[in-house]
Design a protein around this motif. Structure first.
Motif, PDB file in Angstrom:
ATOM      1  N   TRP A  73       0.820  -1.212   0.000  1.00 29.68           N
ATOM      2  CA  TRP A  73       0.000   0.000   0.000  1.00 29.68           C
ATOM      3  C   TRP A  73       0.856   1.266   0.000  1.00 29.68           C
ATOM      4  O   TRP A  73       0.574   2.214  -0.731  1.00 29.68           O
ATOM      5  N   ARG A  74       1.914   1.263   0.789  1.00 29.95           N
ATOM      6  CA  ARG A  74       2.748   2.474   0.867  1.00 29.95           C
ATOM      7  C   ARG A  74       3.403   2.775  -0.471  1.00 29.95           C
ATOM      8  O   ARG A  74       3.504   3.930  -0.881  1.00 29.95           O
ATOM      9  N   VAL A  77       0.799   4.272  -2.773  1.00 33.75           N
ATOM     10  CA  VAL A  77       0.593   5.687  -2.438  1.00 33.75           C
ATOM     11  C   VAL A  77       1.723   6.534  -3.019  1.00 33.75           C
ATOM     12  O   VAL A  77       1.484   7.607  -3.590  1.00 33.75           O
ATOM     13  N   ARG A  78       2.963   6.056  -2.906  1.00 29.33           N
ATOM     14  CA  ARG A  78       4.085   6.799  -3.519  1.00 29.33           C
ATOM     15  C   ARG A  78       3.892   6.907  -5.026  1.00 29.33           C
ATOM     16  O   ARG A  78       4.143   7.957  -5.621  1.00 29.33           O
ATOM     17  N   ALA A  80       1.057   6.931  -6.584  1.00 28.88           N
ATOM     18  CA  ALA A  80      -0.030   7.883  -6.828  1.00 28.88           C
ATOM     19  C   ALA A  80       0.469   9.322  -6.728  1.00 28.88           C
ATOM     20  O   ALA A  80       0.041  10.186  -7.497  1.00 28.88           O
ATOM     21  N   ARG A  81       1.390   9.572  -5.803  1.00 25.15           N
ATOM     22  CA  ARG A  81       1.947  10.929  -5.684  1.00 25.15           C
ATOM     23  C   ARG A  81       2.690  11.322  -6.953  1.00 25.15           C
ATOM     24  O   ARG A  81       2.624  12.463  -7.394  1.00 25.15           O
ATOM     25  N   MET A 116      -2.460   9.933   6.031  1.00 26.16           N
ATOM     26  CA  MET A 116      -3.733  10.061   5.343  1.00 26.16           C
ATOM     27  C   MET A 116      -3.875  11.450   4.731  1.00 26.16           C
ATOM     28  O   MET A 116      -3.658  12.445   5.403  1.00 26.16           O
ATOM     29  N   THR A 117      -4.208  11.490   3.447  1.00 30.73           N
ATOM     30  CA  THR A 117      -4.486  12.741   2.741  1.00 30.73           C
ATOM     31  C   THR A 117      -5.729  12.524   1.864  1.00 30.73           C
ATOM     32  O   THR A 117      -6.181  11.394   1.692  1.00 30.73           O
ATOM     33  N   VAL A 120      -4.836  10.125  -0.881  1.00 34.72           N
ATOM     34  CA  VAL A 120      -4.788   8.728  -0.435  1.00 34.72           C
ATOM     35  C   VAL A 120      -6.212   8.167  -0.345  1.00 34.72           C
ATOM     36  O   VAL A 120      -6.475   7.043  -0.775  1.00 34.72           O
ATOM     37  N   GLU A 121      -7.122   8.954   0.188  1.00 35.99           N
ATOM     38  CA  GLU A 121      -8.520   8.525   0.248  1.00 35.99           C
ATOM     39  C   GLU A 121      -9.087   8.307  -1.156  1.00 35.99           C
ATOM     40  O   GLU A 121      -9.786   7.322  -1.411  1.00 35.99           O
ATOM     41  N   LEU A 123      -7.386   7.492  -3.832  1.00 40.58           N
ATOM     42  CA  LEU A 123      -6.763   6.280  -4.368  1.00 40.58           C
ATOM     43  C   LEU A 123      -7.490   5.033  -3.852  1.00 40.58           C
ATOM     44  O   LEU A 123      -7.804   4.120  -4.616  1.00 40.58           O
ATOM     45  N   ALA A 124      -7.760   4.996  -2.546  1.00 39.99           N
ATOM     46  CA  ALA A 124      -8.468   3.851  -1.964  1.00 39.99           C
ATOM     47  C   ALA A 124      -9.864   3.722  -2.576  1.00 39.99           C
ATOM     48  O   ALA A 124     -10.311   2.617  -2.898  1.00 39.99           O
TER      49      ALA A 124
END
Length: 184
Positions: A73-74, A77-78, A80-81, A116-117, A120-121, A123-124
């Protein structure tokens, strides 16, 4: 995002440690990866990733194993950034995110870890909405319960009702207890 990590690539069935029995039983009962999944949660070091990885490795034949996508997951998220950046890095990030969203079988490890940003929400929401709508087989490991009984952190509290509903509708929750296996 990779295939199953090497640490889990053994065909031997591990003997569950105390507290892992509910997950081991739930994983053993899963016969088909059609529109179902598991949400394996518990405190750090309880063997959630180990059980999910070992199951994924044993469950599928050697030709199907390549179709299992292991996603941290981490790292997602990277990715996605970097999705919003121009150039090659952004293209690679889009490819990685698309692979996670569309994989026939995914093990999503450490869901909810990290800061949490809104992004991130989002993306989920994108990930679980697509996987739920298309009934794609999903195994999730997390330190977060779906709903916290004591008002603490949970999927519902961190990601909201929309993500919570999709995760709960897609995956059967199973809690892992016992001691931290890294400290034993």
């Amino acid at each position: 995002m990779n295939p199953c990590p090497r640490i889990y690539m053994e065909d031997a069935v591990p003997t569950p440690r105390p507290g892992q029995e509910p997950v081991a039983a739930a994983l053993a009962a899963m016969k088909t990866p059609a529109g179902s999944g598991l949400y394996i949660h518990g405190e750090t070091g309880r063997g959630k990733s180990f059980l999910a990885g070992r199951w994924a490795w044993r469950y599928f034949s050697s030709t199907a194993r390549a179709k299992i996508l292991w996603v941290d997951w981490r790292q997602l998220v990277r990715d996605a950034r970097s999705r919003y950046r121009n150039g090659e890095a952004g293209d690679k990030a889009n490819d990685a995110i698309d692979a996670a969203i569309n994989a026939h079988v995914i093990v999503l490890d450490d869901f909810g870890a990290g800061r949490m940003t809104d992004a991130v929400e989002d993306l989920a929401d994108e990930l679980f909405d697509h996987r739920y709508t298309h009934r794609l087989f999903t195994v999730v490991t997390s330190n977060l319960p779906l709903v916290a009984t004591n008002g603490g952190p949970s999927v519902k509290a961190m990601f909201g009702d929309r993500v919570f509903s999709r995760v709960a509708g897609l995956c059967n929750p199973v809690m892992v207890g016992g001691d931290d296996g890294r400290l034993v």
